[in-house]
Write a protein that holds these residues in place. Structure first.
Motif, PDB file in Angstrom:
ATOM      1  N   ARG A  83      -5.907  17.243-102.951  1.00  0.00           N
ATOM      2  CA  ARG A  83      -4.775  16.766-102.148  1.00  0.00           C
ATOM      3  C   ARG A  83      -4.879  15.279-101.820  1.00  0.00           C
ATOM      4  O   ARG A  83      -3.948  14.519-102.047  1.00  0.00           O
TER       5      ARG A  83
ATOM      6  N   GLU B 160      -2.433  12.568-103.336  1.00  0.00           N
ATOM      7  CA  GLU B 160      -1.560  11.887-102.367  1.00  0.00           C
ATOM      8  C   GLU B 160      -1.701  10.375-102.490  1.00  0.00           C
ATOM      9  O   GLU B 160      -0.710   9.641-102.384  1.00  0.00           O
TER      10      GLU B 160
ATOM     11  N   GLY C 216       3.492  11.696-101.078  1.00  0.00           N
ATOM     12  CA  GLY C 216       4.576  12.599-100.722  1.00  0.00           C
ATOM     13  C   GLY C 216       4.951  13.605-101.787  1.00  0.00           C
ATOM     14  O   GLY C 216       5.610  14.601-101.488  1.00  0.00           O
TER      15      GLY C 216
ATOM     16  N   LEU D 117       3.128  15.802-103.668  1.00  0.00           N
ATOM     17  CA  LEU D 117       2.516  17.121-103.556  1.00  0.00           C
ATOM     18  C   LEU D 117       3.123  17.917-102.409  1.00  0.00           C
ATOM     19  O   LEU D 117       3.419  19.104-102.563  1.00  0.00           O
ATOM     20  N   ASP D 118       3.342  17.277-101.284  1.00  0.00           N
ATOM     21  CA  ASP D 118       3.957  17.979-100.152  1.00  0.00           C
ATOM     22  C   ASP D 118       5.336  18.507-100.521  1.00  0.00           C
ATOM     23  O   ASP D 118       5.711  19.619-100.145  1.00  0.00           O
ATOM     24  N   LEU D 119       6.083  17.730-101.250  1.00  0.00           N
ATOM     25  CA  LEU D 119       7.404  18.156-101.696  1.00  0.00           C
ATOM     26  C   LEU D 119       7.309  19.365-102.620  1.00  0.00           C
ATOM     27  O   LEU D 119       8.066  20.322-102.500  1.00  0.00           O
TER      28      LEU D 119
ATOM     29  N   VAL E 251       4.848  21.640-102.955  1.00  0.00           N
ATOM     30  CA  VAL E 251       4.247  22.862-102.446  1.00  0.00           C
ATOM     31  C   VAL E 251       5.110  23.559-101.385  1.00  0.00           C
ATOM     32  O   VAL E 251       4.778  24.654-100.976  1.00  0.00           O
ATOM     33  N   ARG E 252       6.180  22.905-101.000  1.00  0.00           N
ATOM     34  CA  ARG E 252       7.097  23.572-100.069  1.00  0.00           C
ATOM     35  C   ARG E 252       7.662  24.818-100.732  1.00  0.00           C
ATOM     36  O   ARG E 252       7.609  24.982-101.944  1.00  0.00           O
TER      37      ARG E 252
ATOM     38  N   ALA F  91      -2.978  25.054-101.797  1.00  0.00           N
ATOM     39  CA  ALA F  91      -2.556  24.207-100.680  1.00  0.00           C
ATOM     40  C   ALA F  91      -2.694  24.940 -99.345  1.00  0.00           C
ATOM     41  O   ALA F  91      -2.922  24.313 -98.315  1.00  0.00           O
ATOM     42  N   GLY F  92      -2.573  26.250 -99.383  1.00  0.00           N
ATOM     43  CA  GLY F  92      -2.689  27.049 -98.168  1.00  0.00           C
ATOM     44  C   GLY F  92      -4.088  27.586 -97.917  1.00  0.00           C
ATOM     45  O   GLY F  92      -4.282  28.406 -97.023  1.00  0.00           O
TER      46      GLY F  92
ATOM     47  N   ARG G  91       0.352  25.996-104.955  1.00  0.00           N
ATOM     48  CA  ARG G  91       0.830  26.392-103.620  1.00  0.00           C
ATOM     49  C   ARG G  91      -0.202  27.239-102.904  1.00  0.00           C
ATOM     50  O   ARG G  91      -0.444  27.058-101.703  1.00  0.00           O
TER      51      ARG G  91
END
Length: 113
Positions: A93, A97, A102, A104-106, A108-109, A44-45, A41
């Motif tokens: 990423r 991906e 989808g 990884l996006d799920l 890292v939320r 990811a930021g 996470r």
């Protein structure tokens, strides 16, 4: 391994797993640990190659942190390279991906998953 940067000589260059070789079970297993999920996470930021291993605020020692990064590399999630005395990180990423659209996006939320 192709396209591996040369090591600075003080330690071996890290081995990386191609995300195309990772099963979804292996990826999810790597991310099941709260420390590893936090590392992903945080990456990811962050911009690629801006975070050294010591820059993460996680409740583990240096040896455990090294192990967590090893697991993430083995799952194809993280790429590392040495820059002087620091080991810099990037989240893979785009590669991840392509392998698991989808996912990884799920993951890292925020904790609402």
């Amino acid at each position: 391994m192709p396209n591996q940067p040369a090591s600075s000589g003080h330690r071996a260059a890290p081995a990386h797993t191609d995300p195309a070789e990772v099963s979804v079970l292996s990826a999810l297993s790597a991310l099941a640990d709260p420390v590893r999920l936090q590392l992903v996470r945080d990456l990811a930021g962050s911009e690629d190659w801006t975070r050294s291993c010591g820059s993460f605020d996680v409740p583990v020692g240096k040896a455990a942190l090294s192990h967590h990064f090893s697991v993430l590399r083995g799952a194809g999630l993280v790429e590392q390279r040495d820059m002087g005395p620091k080991r810099l990180n990037r989240l893979r990423r785009a590669e991840f991906e392509a392998r698991f659209p989808g996912l990884l996006d799920l993951l890292v939320r925020a904790d609402d998953v």
